[in-house]
Design a protein around this motif. Structure first.
Motif, PDB file in Angstrom:
ATOM      1  N   ILE A 104       8.761   0.166   6.645  1.00 36.24           N
ATOM      2  CA  ILE A 104       9.173   0.615   5.318  1.00 36.24           C
ATOM      3  C   ILE A 104       9.355   2.130   5.312  1.00 36.24           C
ATOM      4  O   ILE A 104      10.324   2.657   4.797  1.00 36.24           O
ATOM      5  CB  ILE A 104       8.130   0.215   4.244  1.00 36.24           C
ATOM      6  N   ASP A 105       8.391   2.858   5.885  1.00 39.76           N
ATOM      7  CA  ASP A 105       8.470   4.320   5.931  1.00 39.76           C
ATOM      8  C   ASP A 105       7.564   4.815   7.048  1.00 39.76           C
ATOM      9  O   ASP A 105       6.585   4.167   7.416  1.00 39.76           O
ATOM     10  CB  ASP A 105       8.045   4.927   4.591  1.00 39.76           C
ATOM     11  N   THR A 106       7.900   5.993   7.574  1.00 39.91           N
ATOM     12  CA  THR A 106       7.088   6.668   8.579  1.00 39.91           C
ATOM     13  C   THR A 106       6.993   8.130   8.184  1.00 39.91           C
ATOM     14  O   THR A 106       7.972   8.726   7.750  1.00 39.91           O
ATOM     15  CB  THR A 106       7.729   6.562   9.984  1.00 39.91           C
ATOM     16  N   THR A 107       5.814   8.696   8.334  1.00 42.55           N
ATOM     17  CA  THR A 107       5.623  10.114   8.065  1.00 42.55           C
ATOM     18  C   THR A 107       4.560  10.643   9.024  1.00 42.55           C
ATOM     19  O   THR A 107       4.065   9.910   9.874  1.00 42.55           O
ATOM     20  CB  THR A 107       5.242  10.374   6.584  1.00 42.55           C
ATOM     21  N   TYR A 108       4.200  11.917   8.881  1.00 46.60           N
ATOM     22  CA  TYR A 108       3.229  12.569   9.756  1.00 46.60           C
ATOM     23  C   TYR A 108       2.270  13.389   8.907  1.00 46.60           C
ATOM     24  O   TYR A 108       2.660  13.949   7.885  1.00 46.60           O
ATOM     25  CB  TYR A 108       3.940  13.475  10.774  1.00 46.60           C
ATOM     26  N   SER A 109       1.023  13.476   9.345  1.00 44.31           N
ATOM     27  CA  SER A 109       0.048  14.277   8.612  1.00 44.31           C
ATOM     28  C   SER A 109       0.328  15.760   8.844  1.00 44.31           C
ATOM     29  O   SER A 109       0.708  16.176   9.924  1.00 44.31           O
ATOM     30  CB  SER A 109      -1.374  13.920   9.046  1.00 44.31           C
ATOM     31  N   CYS A 110       0.123  16.550   7.785  1.00 42.90           N
ATOM     32  CA  CYS A 110       0.394  17.990   7.864  1.00 42.90           C
ATOM     33  C   CYS A 110      -0.871  18.747   8.276  1.00 42.90           C
ATOM     34  O   CYS A 110      -1.875  18.145   8.656  1.00 42.90           O
ATOM     35  CB  CYS A 110       0.941  18.493   6.539  1.00 42.90           C
ATOM     36  N   SER A 111      -0.846  20.063   8.176  1.00 37.05           N
ATOM     37  CA  SER A 111      -1.945  20.902   8.664  1.00 37.05           C
ATOM     38  C   SER A 111      -3.269  20.640   7.945  1.00 37.05           C
ATOM     39  O   SER A 111      -4.328  20.943   8.472  1.00 37.05           O
ATOM     40  CB  SER A 111      -1.569  22.377   8.557  1.00 37.05           C
ATOM     41  N   THR A 112      -3.225  20.073   6.754  1.00 36.78           N
ATOM     42  CA  THR A 112      -4.461  19.738   6.028  1.00 36.78           C
ATOM     43  C   THR A 112      -4.872  18.290   6.257  1.00 36.78           C
ATOM     44  O   THR A 112      -5.843  17.827   5.679  1.00 36.78           O
ATOM     45  CB  THR A 112      -4.277  19.967   4.517  1.00 36.78           C
ATOM     46  N   GLY A 113      -4.098  17.556   7.070  1.00 34.28           N
ATOM     47  CA  GLY A 113      -4.355  16.149   7.321  1.00 34.28           C
ATOM     48  C   GLY A 113      -3.718  15.229   6.288  1.00 34.28           C
ATOM     49  O   GLY A 113      -3.744  14.010   6.425  1.00 34.28           O
ATOM     50  N   ASP A 114      -3.140  15.804   5.232  1.00 34.37           N
ATOM     51  CA  ASP A 114      -2.540  15.002   4.162  1.00 34.37           C
ATOM     52  C   ASP A 114      -1.221  14.375   4.608  1.00 34.37           C
ATOM     53  O   ASP A 114      -0.508  14.924   5.449  1.00 34.37           O
ATOM     54  CB  ASP A 114      -2.274  15.871   2.926  1.00 34.37           C
ATOM     55  N   TYR A 115      -0.912  13.231   4.021  1.00 31.37           N
ATOM     56  CA  TYR A 115       0.373  12.578   4.257  1.00 31.37           C
ATOM     57  C   TYR A 115       0.816  11.876   2.984  1.00 31.37           C
ATOM     58  O   TYR A 115       0.034  11.664   2.060  1.00 31.37           O
ATOM     59  CB  TYR A 115       0.295  11.574   5.414  1.00 31.37           C
ATOM     60  N   GLN A 116       2.096  11.536   2.961  1.00 34.65           N
ATOM     61  CA  GLN A 116       2.648  10.809   1.825  1.00 34.65           C
ATOM     62  C   GLN A 116       3.756   9.893   2.318  1.00 34.65           C
ATOM     63  O   GLN A 116       4.708  10.350   2.949  1.00 34.65           O
ATOM     64  CB  GLN A 116       3.212  11.784   0.799  1.00 34.65           C
ATOM     65  N   LEU A 117       3.600   8.602   2.053  1.00 34.39           N
ATOM     66  CA  LEU A 117       4.624   7.611   2.367  1.00 34.39           C
ATOM     67  C   LEU A 117       5.383   7.264   1.098  1.00 34.39           C
ATOM     68  O   LEU A 117       4.823   7.301  -0.005  1.00 34.39           O
ATOM     69  CB  LEU A 117       3.987   6.339   2.929  1.00 34.39           C
ATOM     70  N   LEU A 118       6.665   6.945   1.245  1.00 34.15           N
ATOM     71  CA  LEU A 118       7.487   6.528   0.112  1.00 34.15           C
ATOM     72  C   LEU A 118       7.783   5.048   0.262  1.00 34.15           C
ATOM     73  O   LEU A 118       8.353   4.618   1.260  1.00 34.15           O
ATOM     74  CB  LEU A 118       8.803   7.309   0.086  1.00 34.15           C
ATOM     75  N   VAL A 119       7.376   4.274  -0.731  1.00 29.92           N
ATOM     76  CA  VAL A 119       7.535   2.829  -0.700  1.00 29.92           C
ATOM     77  C   VAL A 119       8.383   2.420  -1.894  1.00 29.92           C
ATOM     78  O   VAL A 119       8.095   2.850  -3.025  1.00 29.92           O
ATOM     79  CB  VAL A 119       6.155   2.135  -0.747  1.00 29.92           C
ATOM     80  N   PRO A 120       9.433   1.608  -1.677  1.00 28.42           N
ATOM     81  CA  PRO A 120      10.253   1.164  -2.813  1.00 28.42           C
ATOM     82  C   PRO A 120       9.391   0.484  -3.873  1.00 28.42           C
ATOM     83  O   PRO A 120       8.511  -0.317  -3.546  1.00 28.42           O
ATOM     84  CB  PRO A 120      11.239   0.174  -2.191  1.00 28.42           C
ATOM     85  N   ASP A 121       9.637   0.802  -5.147  1.00 25.99           N
ATOM     86  CA  ASP A 121       8.810   0.223  -6.219  1.00 25.99           C
ATOM     87  C   ASP A 121       9.106  -1.270  -6.442  1.00 25.99           C
ATOM     88  O   ASP A 121       8.393  -1.933  -7.167  1.00 25.99           O
ATOM     89  CB  ASP A 121       8.937   1.006  -7.520  1.00 25.99           C
ATOM     90  N   THR A 122      10.138  -1.789  -5.791  1.00 26.22           N
ATOM     91  CA  THR A 122      10.470  -3.211  -5.907  1.00 26.22           C
ATOM     92  C   THR A 122       9.746  -4.057  -4.867  1.00 26.22           C
ATOM     93  O   THR A 122       9.823  -5.294  -4.908  1.00 26.22           O
ATOM     94  CB  THR A 122      11.992  -3.425  -5.754  1.00 26.22           C
ATOM     95  N   LEU A 123       9.073  -3.413  -3.915  1.00 29.47           N
ATOM     96  CA  LEU A 123       8.383  -4.125  -2.840  1.00 29.47           C
ATOM     97  C   LEU A 123       7.140  -4.811  -3.379  1.00 29.47           C
ATOM     98  O   LEU A 123       6.361  -4.227  -4.127  1.00 29.47           O
ATOM     99  CB  LEU A 123       7.997  -3.142  -1.730  1.00 29.47           C
ATOM    100  N   SER A 124       6.967  -6.070  -3.023  1.00 25.17           N
ATOM    101  CA  SER A 124       5.746  -6.781  -3.422  1.00 25.17           C
ATOM    102  C   SER A 124       5.034  -7.267  -2.174  1.00 25.17           C
ATOM    103  O   SER A 124       5.637  -7.400  -1.109  1.00 25.17           O
ATOM    104  CB  SER A 124       6.077  -7.943  -4.348  1.00 25.17           C
ATOM    105  N   GLY A 125       3.766  -7.512  -2.297  1.00 24.59           N
ATOM    106  CA  GLY A 125       3.004  -7.993  -1.154  1.00 24.59           C
ATOM    107  C   GLY A 125       2.080  -6.918  -0.634  1.00 24.59           C
ATOM    108  O   GLY A 125       1.803  -5.918  -1.276  1.00 24.59           O
ATOM    109  N   THR A 126       1.625  -7.117   0.602  1.00 25.72           N
ATOM    110  CA  THR A 126       0.642  -6.226   1.213  1.00 25.72           C
ATOM    111  C   THR A 126       1.309  -5.357   2.253  1.00 25.72           C
ATOM    112  O   THR A 126       2.138  -5.828   3.041  1.00 25.72           O
ATOM    113  CB  THR A 126      -0.461  -7.059   1.884  1.00 25.72           C
ATOM    114  N   LEU A 127       0.970  -4.078   2.251  1.00 23.96           N
ATOM    115  CA  LEU A 127       1.422  -3.155   3.294  1.00 23.96           C
ATOM    116  C   LEU A 127       0.330  -3.008   4.335  1.00 23.96           C
ATOM    117  O   LEU A 127      -0.848  -3.093   4.023  1.00 23.96           O
ATOM    118  CB  LEU A 127       1.733  -1.784   2.696  1.00 23.96           C
ATOM    119  N   SER A 128       0.761  -2.770   5.568  1.00 29.05           N
ATOM    120  CA  SER A 128      -0.232  -2.479   6.607  1.00 29.05           C
ATOM    121  C   SER A 128       0.171  -1.200   7.296  1.00 29.05           C
ATOM    122  O   SER A 128       1.264  -0.713   7.151  1.00 29.05           O
ATOM    123  CB  SER A 128      -0.322  -3.630   7.599  1.00 29.05           C
TER     124      SER A 128
END
Length: 186
Positions: free
Chosen positions: A162-186
């Motif tokens: 669905i999406d891939t990202t990387y943690s920044c210098s503070t360790g934080d990350y943010q993934l973008l997931v379509p709001d129409t997606l239902s079910g479980t993410l892993s």
């Protein structure tokens, strides 16, 4: 050797000096026109800054990833002033991706020459879309609890990325997931 100049050739093949030592010798010789034969690669780097559209303010907690076929990737965490450096890159063409929580990703290219620096700046646009849900978190070391930089985080729906990202210098990350997606993410 100060006596070497244009038209001279130096053979460093099989030299027992470390790669770093050889690279420090080769650069000044080549500047004087000396042809240097050696094994290995003398790295270069890509640097630059990341700012936000509109305000022009520095974007901190960002990360720049440099990738190229058959080469090790490079990661440049962005400082609070918005600057980054990706060093020790083998010469060649690289695809650059800039990531920062709350901003659209940006892409560019960079060209690395031995001992050279290519400056590639990014301007990131804040995310204003309402068709995505943000999945945010922080990656830390289990033992030290220090933030980990450049960790790849993927969101999967089953086996579908669905999406891939990387943690920044503070360790934080943010993934973008379509709001129409239902079910479980892993």
């Amino acid at each position: 050797n100060g006596g070497l100049g244009a038209g001279d050739t130096v053979n460093l093949l099989g030299n027992p000096l470390s790669q770093d030592s050889l690279c420090n010798v080769i650069f000044p010789l080549e500047d004087r026109g000396v042809v240097v034969m050696f094994e290995g690669v003398c790295p270069g780097m890509i640097d630059g800054a990341i700012v936000s559209t509109g305000s022009g303010a520095a974007v901190d907690c960002a990360l720049v990833l440099a990738t190229a076929p058959l080469r090790n990737p490079g990661i440049g965490p962005v400082g609070v002033d918005g600057s980054y450096i990706i060093s020790d890159l083998a010469p060649g063409e690289y695809t650059l991706q800039a990531y920062a929580p709350g901003f659209e990703r940006a892409f560019s290219t960079g060209s690395v020459e031995a001992f050279g620096t290519d400056t590639v700046n990014f301007t990131l646009t804040p995310i204003t879309r309402d068709d995505v849900v943000f999945v945010e978190g922080m990656v830390t070391d289990d033992l030290t609890t220090l933030p980990l930089v450049g960790v790849e985080i993927r969101a999967l729906s089953g086996t579908v990325p669905i999406d891939t990202t990387y943690s920044c210098s503070t360790g934080d990350y943010q993934l973008l997931v379509p709001d129409t997606l239902s079910g479980t993410l892993s």
